[in-house]
Design a protein around this motif. Sequence first.
Motif, PDB file in Angstrom:
ATOM      1  N   PRO A  19      69.991  93.494  26.031  1.00 56.84           N
ATOM      2  CA  PRO A  19      70.765  94.646  26.498  1.00 56.84           C
ATOM      3  C   PRO A  19      71.347  94.361  27.880  1.00 56.84           C
ATOM      4  O   PRO A  19      70.710  93.680  28.681  1.00 56.84           O
ATOM      5  CB  PRO A  19      69.748  95.780  26.561  1.00 56.84           C
ATOM      6  CG  PRO A  19      68.429  95.201  26.233  1.00 56.84           C
ATOM      7  CD  PRO A  19      68.594  93.784  25.813  1.00 56.84           C
ATOM      8  N   ALA A  20      72.560  94.819  28.106  1.00 60.12           N
ATOM      9  CA  ALA A  20      73.246  94.548  29.369  1.00 60.12           C
ATOM     10  C   ALA A  20      72.377  94.943  30.558  1.00 60.12           C
ATOM     11  O   ALA A  20      72.305  94.246  31.560  1.00 60.12           O
ATOM     12  CB  ALA A  20      74.573  95.284  29.414  1.00 60.12           C
ATOM     13  N   SER A  21      71.699  96.065  30.430  1.00 60.59           N
ATOM     14  CA  SER A  21      70.800  96.465  31.503  1.00 60.59           C
ATOM     15  C   SER A  21      69.496  96.912  30.875  1.00 60.59           C
ATOM     16  O   SER A  21      69.426  97.951  30.227  1.00 60.59           O
ATOM     17  CB  SER A  21      71.415  97.588  32.325  1.00 60.59           C
ATOM     18  OG  SER A  21      70.440  98.090  33.219  1.00 60.59           O
ATOM     19  N   ALA A  22      68.472  96.120  31.021  1.00 62.84           N
ATOM     20  CA  ALA A  22      67.172  96.438  30.451  1.00 62.84           C
ATOM     21  C   ALA A  22      66.217  96.776  31.579  1.00 62.84           C
ATOM     22  O   ALA A  22      65.950  95.950  32.433  1.00 62.84           O
ATOM     23  CB  ALA A  22      66.656  95.246  29.646  1.00 62.84           C
ATOM     24  N   ALA A  23      65.734  97.999  31.568  1.00 64.80           N
ATOM     25  CA  ALA A  23      64.807  98.473  32.597  1.00 64.80           C
ATOM     26  C   ALA A  23      65.328  98.184  34.007  1.00 64.80           C
ATOM     27  O   ALA A  23      64.580  97.817  34.905  1.00 64.80           O
ATOM     28  CB  ALA A  23      63.423  97.829  32.400  1.00 64.80           C
ATOM     29  N   ASP A  64      70.860  87.839  32.854  1.00 65.09           N
ATOM     30  CA  ASP A  64      71.931  86.871  32.614  1.00 65.09           C
ATOM     31  C   ASP A  64      71.507  85.687  31.743  1.00 65.09           C
ATOM     32  O   ASP A  64      72.329  84.866  31.370  1.00 65.09           O
ATOM     33  CB  ASP A  64      72.584  86.388  33.914  1.00 65.09           C
ATOM     34  CG  ASP A  64      71.574  85.865  34.907  1.00 65.09           C
ATOM     35  OD1 ASP A  64      71.796  86.037  36.111  1.00 65.09           O
ATOM     36  OD2 ASP A  64      70.557  85.287  34.483  1.00 65.09           O
ATOM     37  N   SER A  65      70.235  85.586  31.435  1.00 68.51           N
ATOM     38  CA  SER A  65      69.846  84.542  30.489  1.00 68.51           C
ATOM     39  C   SER A  65      68.534  84.924  29.820  1.00 68.51           C
ATOM     40  O   SER A  65      67.778  85.751  30.331  1.00 68.51           O
ATOM     41  CB  SER A  65      69.704  83.188  31.186  1.00 68.51           C
ATOM     42  OG  SER A  65      68.550  83.173  31.987  1.00 68.51           O
ATOM     43  N   ALA A  66      68.301  84.314  28.666  1.00 72.30           N
ATOM     44  CA  ALA A  66      67.066  84.569  27.941  1.00 72.30           C
ATOM     45  C   ALA A  66      66.695  83.295  27.203  1.00 72.30           C
ATOM     46  O   ALA A  66      67.562  82.575  26.717  1.00 72.30           O
ATOM     47  CB  ALA A  66      67.253  85.713  26.947  1.00 72.30           C
TER      48      ALA A  66
END
Length: 144
Positions: free
Chosen positions: A120-124, A129-131
């Motif tokens: 998600p673009a903004s998680a918590a 920017d990477s995973a």
Amino acid sequence: MIVVRVAIDMRTPTELTEVFRAQGLKVTPQREAVFRALVDNGSHPTAESVHAAVTAEMPSVSLRTVYQVLNDLTRMGEIHALELGTGAARFDPNVDAHHHLVCTRCGKVRDVYVEPVTVPASAAGFAVDSAEVVFRGLCDDCQT
Ligand SMILES: [Zn+2]
Ligand SMILES: [Zn+2]
């Protein structure tokens, strides 16, 4: 679906030499020996194993020099430094988007290509920017 394949986006020693020169860094025979040890190296070597490969060819190269070259290449984005829980940083000349299979017994690391991880673009509140995904288990050798 999991597909294991050979990386296609690895730099050649010549390209790494050019990248170093472009950054204004001197390309010494020692540094070139480190480049050669990394290229086409799918084993995700530690600095120690890169050093062992380099000294087989050029015994005068210090571990410190190897670290310096690895850190320079990492900073330039030419290789990735990975913390995979195997006890030492692993260096990856494959900078394609990919994930890793890690053997919990012998520390073997292999590249794996899976469906892109959607974040998600903004998680918590994090700007992600990477995973990366690490699959842990036993490798083919350790299962027998
Ligand atoms: Zn294993
Ligand atoms: Zn990798």
